[in-house]
Design a protein around this motif. Structure first.
Motif, short mmCIF file in Angstrom:
data_model
loop_
_atom_site.label_atom_id
_atom_site.label_comp_id
_atom_site.label_asym_id
_atom_site.label_seq_id
_atom_site.Cartn_x
_atom_site.Cartn_y
_atom_site.Cartn_z
N HIS A 122 4.13 -16.89 3.45
CA HIS A 122 3.52 -15.52 4.51
C HIS A 122 2.62 -14.91 3.06
CE1 HIS A 122 6.11 -16.01 8.25
NE2 HIS A 122 6.41 -16.48 7.36
N PRO A 123 1.59 -14.93 3.23
CA PRO A 123 0.04 -14.00 1.85
C PRO A 123 0.20 -12.52 2.47
CG PRO A 123 -0.74 -15.27 4.38
CD PRO A 123 0.11 -15.62 4.51
N ARG A 124 0.47 -12.18 1.62
CA ARG A 124 0.01 -10.48 1.37
C ARG A 124 -0.85 -10.40 0.16
NH1 ARG A 124 6.45 -9.80 2.49
NH2 ARG A 124 6.69 -9.67 4.72
N ILE A 125 -1.39 -9.10 0.30
CA ILE A 125 -2.45 -8.54 -0.56
C ILE A 125 -2.49 -6.81 -0.49
CG2 ILE A 125 -4.10 -9.78 0.06
CD1 ILE A 125 -5.77 -8.52 1.03
N TYR A 126 -2.18 -6.14 -1.17
CA TYR A 126 -1.36 -5.05 -1.88
C TYR A 126 -3.20 -4.47 -2.21
CZ TYR A 126 3.17 -6.84 0.06
OH TYR A 126 3.90 -7.25 -0.13
N PRO A 127 -4.06 -3.44 -2.07
CA PRO A 127 -4.49 -3.27 -2.41
C PRO A 127 -4.58 -1.17 -3.18
CG PRO A 127 -4.91 -2.57 -0.38
CD PRO A 127 -3.89 -3.19 -0.24
N ILE A 128 -4.95 -0.79 -4.78
CA ILE A 128 -4.08 -0.15 -5.36
C ILE A 128 -5.62 0.96 -5.08
CG2 ILE A 128 -4.17 0.81 -7.45
CD1 ILE A 128 -3.19 -1.52 -8.10
N ILE A 129 -5.10 1.64 -3.97
CA ILE A 129 -6.46 2.76 -3.39
C ILE A 129 -6.10 3.95 -4.32
CG2 ILE A 129 -7.70 4.60 -1.50
CD1 ILE A 129 -7.39 1.08 -1.12
N SER A 130 -6.96 4.71 -5.28
CA SER A 130 -7.10 5.69 -6.47
C SER A 130 -5.89 5.19 -7.06
CB SER A 130 -6.91 7.19 -5.81
OG SER A 130 -7.13 8.11 -6.63
N THR A 131 -4.79 6.28 -7.40
CA THR A 131 -4.02 5.48 -8.57
C THR A 131 -2.51 5.15 -7.76
OG1 THR A 131 -3.38 7.49 -8.22
CG2 THR A 131 -4.33 7.29 -10.02
N SER A 132 -2.28 5.01 -6.12
CA SER A 132 -1.63 4.49 -5.66
C SER A 132 -1.31 2.64 -4.70
CB SER A 132 -1.28 5.45 -4.34
OG SER A 132 -2.33 5.98 -3.22
N LEU A 133 -0.16 2.58 -4.68
CA LEU A 133 -0.18 0.85 -3.80
C LEU A 133 1.00 1.47 -2.63
CD1 LEU A 133 -0.08 -2.41 -4.02
CD2 LEU A 133 2.15 -1.48 -6.09
N ALA A 134 0.53 0.84 -1.59
CA ALA A 134 2.15 0.88 -0.97
C ALA A 134 2.44 0.03 -0.22
CB ALA A 134 1.72 1.73 0.64
N TYR A 135 3.23 -0.50 0.03
CA TYR A 135 4.32 -1.94 0.16
C TYR A 135 5.38 -1.37 1.10
CZ TYR A 135 7.54 -0.61 -3.58
OH TYR A 135 7.22 0.61 -4.50
N GLY A 136 5.32 -2.27 2.18
CA GLY A 136 6.61 -1.74 2.71
C GLY A 136 6.62 -0.51 3.44
N ASP A 137 6.88 0.71 3.08
CA ASP A 137 7.50 2.18 3.61
C ASP A 137 7.05 2.73 2.83
OD1 ASP A 137 9.85 1.48 2.68
OD2 ASP A 137 10.72 2.34 4.80
N LYS A 138 7.09 2.17 1.37
CA LYS A 138 6.31 3.55 0.17
C LYS A 138 5.98 3.19 -0.25
CE LYS A 138 11.70 1.23 -1.41
NZ LYS A 138 12.20 1.60 -0.36
N ILE A 139 5.39 3.75 -1.09
CA ILE A 139 4.08 4.49 -2.01
C ILE A 139 4.69 4.72 -3.03
CG2 ILE A 139 1.94 6.12 -1.98
CD1 ILE A 139 2.33 6.29 0.96
N GLU A 140 3.71 4.05 -3.80
CA GLU A 140 3.87 3.80 -5.71
C GLU A 140 2.99 4.95 -6.11
OE1 GLU A 140 6.33 3.47 -9.42
OE2 GLU A 140 6.26 2.61 -7.03
N ILE A 141 2.85 6.06 -6.48
CA ILE A 141 1.78 6.83 -7.28
C ILE A 141 2.33 7.04 -8.39
CG2 ILE A 141 0.52 9.18 -6.73
CD1 ILE A 141 1.88 9.31 -3.90
N GLU A 142 1.56 6.78 -9.84
CA GLU A 142 1.06 7.15 -10.91
C GLU A 142 2.78 6.41 -11.05
OE1 GLU A 142 -1.10 9.01 -13.10
OE2 GLU A 142 -2.58 9.14 -11.39
N GLY A 143 3.61 5.33 -10.87
CA GLY A 143 4.98 5.34 -11.74
C GLY A 143 6.08 5.76 -10.76
N GLU A 144 5.72 7.26 -9.55
CA GLU A 144 6.82 7.41 -9.39
C GLU A 144 7.11 6.62 -7.78
OE1 GLU A 144 5.84 11.78 -7.32
OE2 GLU A 144 4.78 11.68 -9.38
N GLN A 145 8.06 6.69 -7.34
CA GLN A 145 7.46 6.06 -5.19
C GLN A 145 8.23 7.39 -5.01
OE1 GLN A 145 11.24 3.63 -4.89
NE2 GLN A 145 10.16 1.92 -5.89
N LYS A 146 7.82 7.26 -3.67
CA LYS A 146 8.05 8.32 -2.60
C LYS A 146 8.11 7.44 -1.82
CE LYS A 146 4.77 11.70 -4.93
NZ LYS A 146 4.35 12.79 -5.02
#
Length: 146
Positions: A122-146
């Motif tokens: 099951h392949p997945r890709i995760y783009p980094i848009i600006s400075t954030s990475l979204a995976y599942g229901d989480k978003i990582e923005i410059e080291g802090e998880q939201k």
């Protein structure tokens, strides 16, 4: 230069240039596992996804490659199965290098994963848009998880 050897090892090679033997790291150029060919790649096509399609045609199996530093996931249906091609993106500095002049390369920040569940990939890709990475229901923005 490519044919130069020292003690049976090619001098102009990734293992030699990075001293991988001294670090006890085994270099694998290509690996076929779980129905997927993993390799750096050498093919380059003009737009995101085109290289992945080219690799599907060339190898006839699911292929993961990173050579073009773009981010894409494409599929092809065969008679008895579906295969996929991935361009894995990059985690590099995209600022122009002196030898590129002012040109910004068409590289996409991001990464790819493959989960193998009961033998099915099951392949997945995760783009980094600006400075954030979204995976599942989480978003990582410059080291802090939201």
């Amino acid at each position: 230069l490519a044919s130069l050897e020292i003690e049976g090892e090619r001098v102009v090679s990734i293992p030699h240039l990075l001293s991988l033997n001294a670090l006890s790291i085994r270099y694998i150029e290509k690996e076929y596992r779980n129905g997927i060919l993993y390799h750096h790649g050498e093919m380059v096509r003009g737009k995101a996804g085109y290289t992945a399609h080219g690799n599907l045609e060339k190898f006839g199996t699911s292929v993961l490659s990173g050579h073009v530093r773009r981010l894409a996931l494409v599929y092809k249906s065969l008679y008895d199965r579906s295969i996929f091609g991935m361009e894995t993106g990059c985690l590099c500095n995209r600022k122009p290098y002196p030898y590129y002049g002012t040109m910004v390369k068409d590289w996409m920040l991001g990464l790819a994963t493959i989960d193998v569940i009961n033998g099915t990939a099951h392949p997945r890709i995760y783009p980094i848009i600006s400075t954030s990475l979204a995976y599942g229901d989480k978003i990582e923005i410059e080291g802090e998880q939201k």
